[in-house]
Design an enzyme around this catalytic site. Structure first.
Site, PDB file in Angstrom:
ATOM      1  N   SER A   7       0.870  -1.067   0.069  1.00  0.00           N
ATOM      2  CA  SER A   7       0.001   0.192   0.038  1.00  0.00           C
ATOM      3  C   SER A   7       0.822   1.217   0.192  1.00  0.00           C
ATOM      4  O   SER A   7       1.716   1.629   1.150  1.00  0.00           O
ATOM      5  CB  SER A   7      -0.892   0.038   1.304  1.00  0.00           C
ATOM      6  OG  SER A   7      -1.417   1.283   1.472  1.00  0.00           O
ATOM      7  N   HIS A  32      -1.331  -1.387  -4.291  1.00  0.00           N
ATOM      8  CA  HIS A  32      -2.547  -1.114  -3.649  1.00  0.00           C
ATOM      9  C   HIS A  32      -2.548   0.445  -3.433  1.00  0.00           C
ATOM     10  O   HIS A  32      -1.627   0.997  -2.632  1.00  0.00           O
ATOM     11  CB  HIS A  32      -2.554  -1.876  -2.193  1.00  0.00           C
ATOM     12  CG  HIS A  32      -3.833  -1.663  -1.528  1.00  0.00           C
ATOM     13  ND1 HIS A  32      -5.049  -2.489  -1.948  1.00  0.00           N
ATOM     14  CD2 HIS A  32      -4.145  -0.736  -0.806  1.00  0.00           C
ATOM     15  CE1 HIS A  32      -6.030  -2.152  -0.979  1.00  0.00           C
ATOM     16  NE2 HIS A  32      -5.654  -1.128  -0.493  1.00  0.00           N
ATOM     17  N   ASP A  34      -4.635   3.554  -1.663  1.00  0.00           N
ATOM     18  CA  ASP A  34      -5.687   4.065  -0.982  1.00  0.00           C
ATOM     19  C   ASP A  34      -6.329   5.368  -1.117  1.00  0.00           C
ATOM     20  O   ASP A  34      -5.646   6.393  -0.893  1.00  0.00           O
ATOM     21  CB  ASP A  34      -5.369   3.541   0.401  1.00  0.00           C
ATOM     22  CG  ASP A  34      -4.969   2.435   0.974  1.00  0.00           C
ATOM     23  OD1 ASP A  34      -5.955   1.673   0.866  1.00  0.00           O
ATOM     24  OD2 ASP A  34      -3.835   1.876   1.437  1.00  0.00           O
ATOM     25  N   MET A  36      -8.873   8.132  -0.073  1.00  0.00           N
ATOM     26  CA  MET A  36      -9.621   8.527   0.776  1.00  0.00           C
ATOM     27  C   MET A  36     -10.155   9.840   1.038  1.00  0.00           C
ATOM     28  O   MET A  36      -9.658  11.002   0.632  1.00  0.00           O
ATOM     29  CB  MET A  36      -9.047   8.584   2.287  1.00  0.00           C
ATOM     30  CG  MET A  36      -8.133   7.136   2.544  1.00  0.00           C
ATOM     31  SD  MET A  36      -7.110   7.149   4.032  1.00  0.00           S
ATOM     32  CE  MET A  36      -6.571   5.700   4.120  1.00  0.00           C
ATOM     33  N   HIS A  65      -8.138   1.094  -4.062  1.00  0.00           N
ATOM     34  CA  HIS A  65      -9.161   1.044  -2.994  1.00  0.00           C
ATOM     35  C   HIS A  65      -9.735   2.344  -2.641  1.00  0.00           C
ATOM     36  O   HIS A  65      -9.318   3.032  -2.189  1.00  0.00           O
ATOM     37  CB  HIS A  65      -8.302   0.490  -1.914  1.00  0.00           C
ATOM     38  CG  HIS A  65      -9.270   0.340  -0.628  1.00  0.00           C
ATOM     39  ND1 HIS A  65      -8.688   0.038   0.519  1.00  0.00           N
ATOM     40  CD2 HIS A  65     -10.556   0.343  -0.351  1.00  0.00           C
ATOM     41  CE1 HIS A  65      -9.721  -0.073   1.545  1.00  0.00           C
ATOM     42  NE2 HIS A  65     -10.655  -0.066   1.073  1.00  0.00           N
ATOM     43  N   MET A  67     -11.848   4.454  -0.678  1.00  0.00           N
ATOM     44  CA  MET A  67     -12.677   4.768   0.479  1.00  0.00           C
ATOM     45  C   MET A  67     -13.507   5.984   0.475  1.00  0.00           C
ATOM     46  O   MET A  67     -12.939   7.107   0.993  1.00  0.00           O
ATOM     47  CB  MET A  67     -11.964   4.752   1.689  1.00  0.00           C
ATOM     48  CG  MET A  67     -10.973   3.196   2.054  1.00  0.00           C
ATOM     49  SD  MET A  67      -9.753   3.253   2.882  1.00  0.00           S
ATOM     50  CE  MET A  67      -8.637   3.243   1.304  1.00  0.00           C
ATOM     51  N   MET A 136     -11.286  -6.170   5.230  1.00  0.00           N
ATOM     52  CA  MET A 136     -10.532  -5.213   5.809  1.00  0.00           C
ATOM     53  C   MET A 136     -10.173  -5.875   7.160  1.00  0.00           C
ATOM     54  O   MET A 136     -11.072  -6.431   7.942  1.00  0.00           O
ATOM     55  CB  MET A 136     -11.328  -3.858   6.156  1.00  0.00           C
ATOM     56  CG  MET A 136     -11.688  -3.113   4.892  1.00  0.00           C
ATOM     57  SD  MET A 136     -10.126  -2.690   3.928  1.00  0.00           S
ATOM     58  CE  MET A 136      -9.330  -1.637   5.160  1.00  0.00           C
ATOM     59  N   GLY A 141      -9.127   4.135   6.927  1.00  0.00           N
ATOM     60  CA  GLY A 141      -8.556   5.330   7.202  1.00  0.00           C
ATOM     61  C   GLY A 141      -7.227   5.741   7.429  1.00  0.00           C
ATOM     62  O   GLY A 141      -6.641   6.951   7.220  1.00  0.00           O
ATOM     63  N   PHE A 142      -6.462   4.781   8.168  1.00  0.00           N
ATOM     64  CA  PHE A 142      -5.054   5.191   8.624  1.00  0.00           C
ATOM     65  C   PHE A 142      -4.347   3.850   8.329  1.00  0.00           C
ATOM     66  O   PHE A 142      -4.735   2.604   8.441  1.00  0.00           O
ATOM     67  CB  PHE A 142      -5.086   5.606  10.005  1.00  0.00           C
ATOM     68  CG  PHE A 142      -5.874   6.704  10.207  1.00  0.00           C
ATOM     69  CD1 PHE A 142      -5.207   8.093   9.943  1.00  0.00           C
ATOM     70  CD2 PHE A 142      -7.137   6.635  10.454  1.00  0.00           C
ATOM     71  CE1 PHE A 142      -5.885   9.351  10.196  1.00  0.00           C
ATOM     72  CE2 PHE A 142      -8.049   7.867  10.620  1.00  0.00           C
ATOM     73  CZ  PHE A 142      -7.381   9.296  10.523  1.00  0.00           C
ATOM     74  N   GLY A 143      -2.946   4.055   7.837  1.00  0.00           N
ATOM     75  CA  GLY A 143      -2.139   2.949   8.093  1.00  0.00           C
ATOM     76  C   GLY A 143      -1.411   2.669   9.449  1.00  0.00           C
ATOM     77  O   GLY A 143      -1.810   3.543  10.314  1.00  0.00           O
ATOM     78  N   GLY A 144      -0.678   1.564   9.405  1.00  0.00           N
ATOM     79  CA  GLY A 144       0.093   1.433  10.787  1.00  0.00           C
ATOM     80  C   GLY A 144      -0.867   1.087  11.822  1.00  0.00           C
ATOM     81  O   GLY A 144      -0.431   0.916  12.953  1.00  0.00           O
ATOM     82  N   ASP A 174      -6.685  -6.587   3.879  1.00  0.00           N
ATOM     83  CA  ASP A 174      -5.872  -5.065   3.982  1.00  0.00           C
ATOM     84  C   ASP A 174      -5.863  -4.551   5.649  1.00  0.00           C
ATOM     85  O   ASP A 174      -6.783  -4.489   6.049  1.00  0.00           O
ATOM     86  CB  ASP A 174      -6.986  -4.225   3.089  1.00  0.00           C
ATOM     87  CG  ASP A 174      -6.258  -2.871   2.913  1.00  0.00           C
ATOM     88  OD1 ASP A 174      -5.214  -2.954   3.630  1.00  0.00           O
ATOM     89  OD2 ASP A 174      -6.765  -2.125   2.518  1.00  0.00           O
ATOM     90  N   GLY A 175      -4.615  -4.418   5.873  1.00  0.00           N
ATOM     91  CA  GLY A 175      -4.522  -3.640   7.139  1.00  0.00           C
ATOM     92  C   GLY A 175      -3.887  -4.610   8.300  1.00  0.00           C
ATOM     93  O   GLY A 175      -4.087  -5.583   8.630  1.00  0.00           O
ATOM     94  N   GLY A 176      -2.811  -3.853   8.873  1.00  0.00           N
ATOM     95  CA  GLY A 176      -1.902  -4.253   9.659  1.00  0.00           C
ATOM     96  C   GLY A 176      -1.280  -5.766   9.342  1.00  0.00           C
ATOM     97  O   GLY A 176      -0.738  -6.687  10.698  1.00  0.00           O
ATOM     98  N   GLY A 196       1.384  -1.823   3.856  1.00  0.00           N
ATOM     99  CA  GLY A 196       1.730  -0.683   3.820  1.00  0.00           C
ATOM    100  C   GLY A 196       3.061  -0.216   4.631  1.00  0.00           C
ATOM    101  O   GLY A 196       4.025  -0.466   4.102  1.00  0.00           O
TER     102      GLY A 196
HETATM  103  C1  DX5 Z   1      -6.412   1.441   5.591  1.00  0.00           C
HETATM  104  C2  DX5 Z   1      -5.969   1.080   4.076  1.00  0.00           C
HETATM  105  C3  DX5 Z   1      -5.214  -0.069   4.098  1.00  0.00           C
HETATM  106  C4  DX5 Z   1      -3.801   0.406   4.999  1.00  0.00           C
HETATM  107  C5  DX5 Z   1      -2.478  -0.539   4.865  1.00  0.00           C
HETATM  108  O1  DX5 Z   1      -7.365   2.411   5.388  1.00  0.00           O
HETATM  109  O2  DX5 Z   1      -6.908   0.453   3.490  1.00  0.00           O
HETATM  110  O3  DX5 Z   1      -4.497  -0.313   2.756  1.00  0.00           O
HETATM  111  O4  DX5 Z   1      -3.139   1.512   5.161  1.00  0.00           O
HETATM  112  O5  DX5 Z   1      -1.548  -0.062   5.619  1.00  0.00           O
HETATM  113  P1  DX5 Z   1      -0.868  -0.849   6.775  1.00  0.00           P
HETATM  114  O6  DX5 Z   1      -0.258  -2.070   6.111  1.00  0.00           O
HETATM  115  O7  DX5 Z   1       0.106   0.160   7.358  1.00  0.00           O
HETATM  116  O8  DX5 Z   1      -1.993  -1.188   7.734  1.00  0.00           O
HETATM  117 ZN    ZN Z   2      -6.567  -0.431   1.454  1.00  0.00          ZN
END
Ligand code: DX5
Ligand code: ZN
Length: 215
Positions: A7, A32, A34, A36, A65, A67, A136, A141-144, A174-176, A196
């Site tokens: 991502s 990927h 993202d 938003m 993706h 959002m 998901m 909304g946020f990475g990490g 997707d995520g974490g 990401g």
């Molecule tokens: C969350 C995004 C993800 C996310 C992935 O809103 O859709 O794609 O940022 O990042 P990590 O791997 O840091 O969770």
């Molecule tokens: Zn995503």
């Protein structure tokens, strides 16, 4: 065999071009992206101009993706910018068929995503229309953020359904996701692992790509 889908949200945007080239060099086949809108999710990321920039630099498949509260308003812009597949959320379009048709008419793949609090059973009967199911494992909304483990049985349920009905729908999560939990996500039945923070903060990106390819 699983595939990694880094991502770009996790990249260093002051060196975006180098980050994209480094992902390509590491053997990445899917990026990927993202998007938003500050409405569907409480954050704003980037739009079609950045997608086009990435498309100009990278040979990767662009998995976009959305959002967004009204994703269909922007389908065409993202297709023109180079998207190969566009994912929108079940929460905004629980009756997805007209939107899938719009994406087909634009000549790109169609993806459907559900947040961690949505049961996968709600979308199974629609999967035959989609190229991608994006489960998901964080609230978007946020990475990490921290991986939400309750996605694991959903992956297995979707895998079972897709195999039983002989569908070609790809399951992406997707995520974490990081090197520590990638194996169990793939073992549950995921095809693509979105990563990401873990990818872009790694100094062995090729190693990560190869590790996921072996899962
Ligand atoms: C969350 C995004 C993800 C996310 C992935 O809103 O859709 O794609 O940022 O990042 P990590 O791997 O840091 O969770
Ligand atoms: Zn995503």
């Amino acid at each position: 065999m699983a595939k990694i889908a880094p991502s770009v949200l996790g990249a260093d945007f002051s060196r975006l071009g180098e980050e994209i080239k480094s992902a390509d060099k590491a053997g990445v086949e899917i990026l990927h992206l993202d998007i938003m809108d500050g409405h569907f999710v409480p954050n704003i990321s980037f739009g079609p101009a950045i997608v086009r920039t990435i498309d100009d630099i990278s040979g990767a498949y662009l998995d976009v993706h959305l959002m967004l509260s009204e994703p269909e308003k922007y389908f065409e812009d993202f297709v023109k910018a180079g998207a190969d597949c566009i994912t929108f959320h079940y929460q905004v379009h629980p009756e997805p068929k007209p939107y899938v048709k719009q994406l087909r008419d634009l000549g790109v793949g169609a993806g459907y995503s559900i947040n961690p609090d949505i049961e996968v059973e709600k979308v199974l009967s629609y999967l035959e229309h989609f190229d991608l199911l994006l489960l998901m494992s964080v609230y978007p909304g946020f990475g990490g953020q921290k991986f939400i483990r309750s996605v694991l049985p959903k992956i297995s349920t979707a895998r079972e359904y897709i195999d039983k009905h002989n569908l070609s729908t790809v399951i992406a999560v997707d995520g974490g996701i990081d090197a520590g939990n990638a194996a169990e996500v793939a073992a549950a039945g995921a095809d693509w692992l979105v990563m990401g923070t873990a990818f872009f903060s790694s100094d062995d990106r090729r190693g990560l790509v190869e590790m996921v390819n072996k899962l």
